[in-house]
Design a protein around this motif. Structure first.
Motif, PDB file in Angstrom:
ATOM      1  N   UNK A  66       0.825  -1.204   0.000  1.00  0.00           N
ATOM      2  CA  UNK A  66       0.000   0.000   0.000  1.00  0.00           C
ATOM      3  C   UNK A  66       0.862   1.258   0.000  1.00  0.00           C
ATOM      4  N   UNK A  67       2.004   1.209   0.679  1.00  0.00           N
ATOM      5  CA  UNK A  67       2.918   2.354   0.659  1.00  0.00           C
ATOM      6  C   UNK A  67       3.425   2.598  -0.756  1.00  0.00           C
ATOM      7  N   UNK A  68       3.754   1.525  -1.462  1.00  0.00           N
ATOM      8  CA  UNK A  68       4.219   1.661  -2.843  1.00  0.00           C
ATOM      9  C   UNK A  68       3.110   2.198  -3.736  1.00  0.00           C
ATOM     10  N   UNK A  69       1.879   1.749  -3.497  1.00  0.00           N
ATOM     11  CA  UNK A  69       0.749   2.237  -4.295  1.00  0.00           C
ATOM     12  C   UNK A  69       0.547   3.730  -4.067  1.00  0.00           C
ATOM     13  N   UNK A  70       0.559   4.146  -2.810  1.00  0.00           N
ATOM     14  CA  UNK A  70       0.356   5.558  -2.492  1.00  0.00           C
ATOM     15  C   UNK A  70       1.482   6.423  -3.060  1.00  0.00           C
ATOM     16  N   UNK A  71       2.716   5.969  -2.881  1.00  0.00           N
ATOM     17  CA  UNK A  71       3.845   6.726  -3.406  1.00  0.00           C
ATOM     18  C   UNK A  71       3.807   6.828  -4.920  1.00  0.00           C
ATOM     19  N   UNK A  72       3.467   5.721  -5.575  1.00  0.00           N
ATOM     20  CA  UNK A  72       3.378   5.729  -7.037  1.00  0.00           C
ATOM     21  C   UNK A  72       2.264   6.653  -7.510  1.00  0.00           C
ATOM     22  N   UNK A  73       1.134   6.613  -6.807  1.00  0.00           N
ATOM     23  CA  UNK A  73       0.021   7.481  -7.176  1.00  0.00           C
ATOM     24  C   UNK A  73       0.386   8.952  -7.100  1.00  0.00           C
ATOM     25  N   UNK A  74       1.022   9.351  -6.009  1.00  0.00           N
ATOM     26  CA  UNK A  74       1.433  10.757  -5.867  1.00  0.00           C
ATOM     27  C   UNK A  74       2.504  11.117  -6.882  1.00  0.00           C
ATOM     28  N   UNK A 176      -9.166  15.353  -8.683  1.00  0.00           N
ATOM     29  CA  UNK A 176      -8.834  13.961  -8.993  1.00  0.00           C
ATOM     30  C   UNK A 176      -8.089  13.292  -7.839  1.00  0.00           C
ATOM     31  N   UNK A 177      -7.061  13.949  -7.326  1.00  0.00           N
ATOM     32  CA  UNK A 177      -6.220  13.310  -6.308  1.00  0.00           C
ATOM     33  C   UNK A 177      -6.980  13.009  -5.019  1.00  0.00           C
ATOM     34  N   UNK A 178      -7.687  13.977  -4.420  1.00  0.00           N
ATOM     35  CA  UNK A 178      -8.424  13.620  -3.195  1.00  0.00           C
ATOM     36  C   UNK A 178      -9.489  12.556  -3.429  1.00  0.00           C
ATOM     37  N   UNK A 179     -10.109  12.563  -4.613  1.00  0.00           N
ATOM     38  CA  UNK A 179     -11.106  11.535  -4.910  1.00  0.00           C
ATOM     39  C   UNK A 179     -10.449  10.162  -5.018  1.00  0.00           C
ATOM     40  N   UNK A 180      -9.317  10.100  -5.702  1.00  0.00           N
ATOM     41  CA  UNK A 180      -8.587   8.836  -5.851  1.00  0.00           C
ATOM     42  C   UNK A 180      -8.214   8.260  -4.488  1.00  0.00           C
ATOM     43  N   UNK A 181      -7.668   9.096  -3.620  1.00  0.00           N
ATOM     44  CA  UNK A 181      -7.213   8.622  -2.312  1.00  0.00           C
ATOM     45  C   UNK A 181      -8.393   8.262  -1.407  1.00  0.00           C
ATOM     46  N   UNK A 182      -9.462   9.050  -1.474  1.00  0.00           N
ATOM     47  CA  UNK A 182     -10.631   8.766  -0.636  1.00  0.00           C
ATOM     48  C   UNK A 182     -11.273   7.434  -1.028  1.00  0.00           C
ATOM     49  N   UNK A 183     -11.394   7.191  -2.322  1.00  0.00           N
ATOM     50  CA  UNK A 183     -12.000   5.937  -2.773  1.00  0.00           C
ATOM     51  C   UNK A 183     -11.085   4.746  -2.492  1.00  0.00           C
ATOM     52  N   UNK A 184      -9.782   4.969  -2.597  1.00  0.00           N
ATOM     53  CA  UNK A 184      -8.835   3.903  -2.245  1.00  0.00           C
ATOM     54  C   UNK A 184      -9.016   3.510  -0.778  1.00  0.00           C
ATOM     55  N   UNK A 185      -9.141   4.501   0.080  1.00  0.00           N
ATOM     56  CA  UNK A 185      -9.324   4.233   1.503  1.00  0.00           C
ATOM     57  C   UNK A 185     -10.670   3.566   1.766  1.00  0.00           C
ATOM     58  N   UNK A 186     -11.702   4.037   1.073  1.00  0.00           N
ATOM     59  CA  UNK A 186     -13.045   3.502   1.289  1.00  0.00           C
ATOM     60  C   UNK A 186     -13.147   2.038   0.872  1.00  0.00           C
TER      61      UNK A 186
END
Length: 271
Positions: A66-74, A176-186
């Motif tokens: 998940x850390x790699x996913x988050x870092x790659x996304x940003x 886009x970014x807050x939506x991506x992260x919020x849905x990932x968390x959800x």
């Protein structure tokens, strides 16, 4: 001071990441801005480290999936965002002496190509997280909507590299970014969160989720009819749910692959 706070409040790895990121920002990134276009790529690394720090502070792991996913996304998000921003304000960047791709790209073709390329790469992340089991398939399906909007804006900018089209894409990137992260968390598949405040929020929001609405309605219908599927299982109507369709397809593909491997192994040469 901040390193001491991170060290005491989180762990040494988080403190080390924070210290290293400040050095990277104040050193390589800042010095490269008036010298090379590669400053954007260096800056993207700087921007990708904070979510990894957060994950490390919470879990103690630096290289979790998940850390790699988050870092790659940003990391990926910053390119279309900042290239469109720099195209809108390319004259200001030029006056400031910053070496940005749009400053050295009179036609905007390189800028548009980079915006499109990294938007496509970013669009793959929700599918990868769903396929890997980090999130449910609903995340991948929902991403088709907001990634479709982003890709359409990128294509429009590529077709007509105007300041207005770049500004439209830039505005898209802001939500886009807050939506991506919020849905990932959800949609994250982590049952440890069920007893937390986030778990309560997720249970409330599921009342608006198409996947859960279809499944619940199908289960109620099957239960009221007295069918076997009503006893703890989803009714036949759940087959209309896109998540069930994807899960069923993936499950059948995996089962077919496993059968093929067993057959090949059984029919192979024996000593």
């Amino acid at each position: 001071l901040f390193r001491s706070v991170l060290y005491a409040g989180a762990n040494p790895a988080t403190a080390a990441l924070g210290a290293g990121n400040i050095l990277l920002y104040g050193g390589a990134y800042t010095l490269s801005k008036p010298r090379t276009e590669w400053n954007t790529w260096i800056g993207a690394v700087v921007g990708a480290i904070p979510p990894v720090m957060g994950y490390c502070a919470a879990t103690g792991e630096v290289l979790g999936a998940e850390a790699l996913w988050l870092g790659t996304g940003l990391f990926l998000w910053q390119f279309p965002h900042f290239f469109s921003l720099a195209w809108v304000h390319r004259k200001d960047y030029a006056r400031g002496g910053f070496q940005m791709v749009p400053v050295n790209d009179p036609t905007g073709q390189r800028t548009a190509n980079l915006v499109g390329k990294y938007t496509v790469a970013l669009a793959a992340l929700p599918i990868l997280s769903s396929a890997s089991g980090m999130t449910s398939w609903m995340f991948g399906l929902e991403s088709l909507v907001f990634n479709g909007i982003a890709l359409r804006a990128a294509q429009k900018f590529s077709d007509d590299r105007s300041t207005e089209n770049a500004r439209v894409f830039l505005k898209r990137s802001l939500w886009y970014l807050p939506l991506l992260l919020a849905l990932f968390l959800f949609h994250r598949q982590d049952h440890d969160l069920d007893e937390t405040l986030l778990g309560d929020v997720k249970r409330q929001l599921r009342g608006y989720c198409a996947h859960d609405l279809v499944t619940a309605a199908s289960g109620d219908a099957a239960g009221s009819s007295g069918g076997a599927e009503g006893e703890g299982g989803a009714g036949p109507g759940a087959k209309l749910c896109p998540v069930h369709i994807v899960d069923d397809t993936v499950g059948k593909a995996k089962a077919g692959g496993e059968r093929l491997v067993r057959q090949l192994t059984a029919s192979g040469p024996k000593p």
